[in-house]
Design an enzyme around this catalytic site. Structure first.
Site, PDB file in Angstrom:
ATOM      1  N   ARG A   7     -52.313  11.351 -49.974  1.00  0.00           N
ATOM      2  CA  ARG A   7     -51.153  11.462 -49.079  1.00  0.00           C
ATOM      3  C   ARG A   7     -50.103  12.365 -49.738  1.00  0.00           C
ATOM      4  O   ARG A   7     -49.216  11.891 -50.441  1.00  0.00           O
ATOM      5  CB  ARG A   7     -50.582  10.064 -48.800  1.00  0.00           C
ATOM      6  N   SER A  60     -52.523   3.259 -38.516  1.00  0.00           N
ATOM      7  CA  SER A  60     -51.345   2.399 -38.707  1.00  0.00           C
ATOM      8  C   SER A  60     -50.878   1.907 -37.350  1.00  0.00           C
ATOM      9  O   SER A  60     -50.672   2.723 -36.446  1.00  0.00           O
ATOM     10  CB  SER A  60     -50.196   3.194 -39.343  1.00  0.00           C
ATOM     11  N   LYS A  92     -41.695   5.829 -48.149  1.00  0.00           N
ATOM     12  CA  LYS A  92     -41.897   6.492 -46.854  1.00  0.00           C
ATOM     13  C   LYS A  92     -40.534   6.679 -46.199  1.00  0.00           C
ATOM     14  O   LYS A  92     -39.864   5.703 -45.858  1.00  0.00           O
ATOM     15  CB  LYS A  92     -42.801   5.621 -45.977  1.00  0.00           C
TER      16      LYS A  92
HETATM   17  N1  3NM Z   1     -46.818   3.546 -44.790  1.00  0.00           N
HETATM   18  P1  3NM Z   1     -45.040   1.409 -51.438  1.00  0.00           P
HETATM   19  S1  3NM Z   1     -45.133   1.929 -45.759  1.00  0.00           S
HETATM   20  C1  3NM Z   1     -47.292   5.122 -46.635  1.00  0.00           C
HETATM   21  O1  3NM Z   1     -45.333   0.909 -42.941  1.00  0.00           O
HETATM   22  C2  3NM Z   1     -46.609   3.953 -46.079  1.00  0.00           C
HETATM   23  O2  3NM Z   1     -46.901   2.275 -42.327  1.00  0.00           O
HETATM   24  C3  3NM Z   1     -46.091   2.481 -44.483  1.00  0.00           C
HETATM   25  O3  3NM Z   1     -45.501   2.546 -50.404  1.00  0.00           O
HETATM   26  C4  3NM Z   1     -46.101   1.845 -43.157  1.00  0.00           C
HETATM   27  O4  3NM Z   1     -46.254   0.680 -51.858  1.00  0.00           O
HETATM   28  C5  3NM Z   1     -45.708   3.143 -46.768  1.00  0.00           C
HETATM   29  O5  3NM Z   1     -44.433   2.199 -52.575  1.00  0.00           O
HETATM   30  C6  3NM Z   1     -45.289   3.304 -48.187  1.00  0.00           C
HETATM   31  O6  3NM Z   1     -44.010   0.576 -50.745  1.00  0.00           O
HETATM   32  C7  3NM Z   1     -45.910   2.298 -49.104  1.00  0.00           C
END
Ligand code: 3NM
Length: 209
Positions: A40, A111, A140
């Site tokens: 990503r 998602s 994000k």
């Molecule tokens: N998608 P971390 S949250 C890539 O809610 C991504 O769909 C999300 O990173 C969603 O583990 C997210 O650092 C980031 O919180 C996740």
């Protein structure tokens, strides 16, 4: 796909790694036992052009060395060009229908945030769904507000055969809540990318399930 493959779903781009050595971080995570990887590469600092493709190929090669599925986030052209194992899309990317048509049998992850998004994903044979953000995340920019495990639990209850991964702010300390709510695994960026001991952190994700 087997739902066990979602157990520790590592997501990374160079923008997530402070040391400037993302491949070293990925290899440590693979050695430590992450079960699937998503490329990503996104945001203002992301690599572009040939550097982007070269980096993706290097990540794919490492995943192949450890026989771990290599999934591409959003970029279907890259996924097809590299013959990746799969593609993960959000709701702002190409449609689930179009993605499934173009990638054929490859792994497709989507998602979802609502039951209607979920139904579309299922209609086009998504292999798994990602649900989040469960907790607050700084990884994000356009993340929605954290929802906790309620929606994930609703999905797991209504669709018991659908593989589910929770995402957003997940750490070894809260991973058991996601699993208890019905998740098959956890998708993680920062808790692994920023860990000073990736081996120990990945092990803790497995132990704390
Ligand atoms: N998608 P971390 S949250 C890539 O809610 C991504 O769909 C999300 O990173 C969603 O583990 C997210 O650092 C980031 O919180 C996740």
């Amino acid at each position: 796909m087997k739902r066990e493959q979602l157990e520790v779903y590592f997501i990374m781009g160079s923008q997530n790694v402070k040391s400037n050595e993302p491949l070293a971080v990925l290899e440590k995570a693979l050695q430590a036992g992450v079960t699937i990887f998503q490329f990503r590469e996104k945001g203002a600092d992301a690599r572009t052009g040939q550097a982007y493709e070269d980096f993706a190929r290097a990540c794919q090669k490492l995943c192949q060395k450890y026989t771990i599925p290599f999934i591409v986030n959003d970029d279907i052209e890259l996924a097809l060009k590299l013959d990746a194992d799969g593609l993960h899309i959000g709701q702002d990317d190409l449609s689930v229908k179009e993605a499934r048509k173009r990638i054929g049998e490859k792994i497709l992850g989507v998602s979802v945030h609502t039951m209607s998004e979920l139904e579309v994903a299922i209609q086009f044979d998504t292999d798994y769904v990602g649900i989040g953000p469960i907790y607050g995340t700084k990884s994000k920019d356009d993340a929605k507000p954290a929802t906790g495990t309620r929606f994930l639990n609703q999905v797991a209850t209504n669709y018991p055969s659908l593989p589910i991964v929770g995402i957003g702010g997940i750490t070894p300390e809260n991973t058991h809540e996601v699993i208890r709510a019905g998740g098959d695994g956890v998708a993680v960026i920062s808790a692994i990318c920023e860990s000073e001991d990736i081996q120990a952190t990945v092990q803790l994700f497995k132990i704390n399930k």
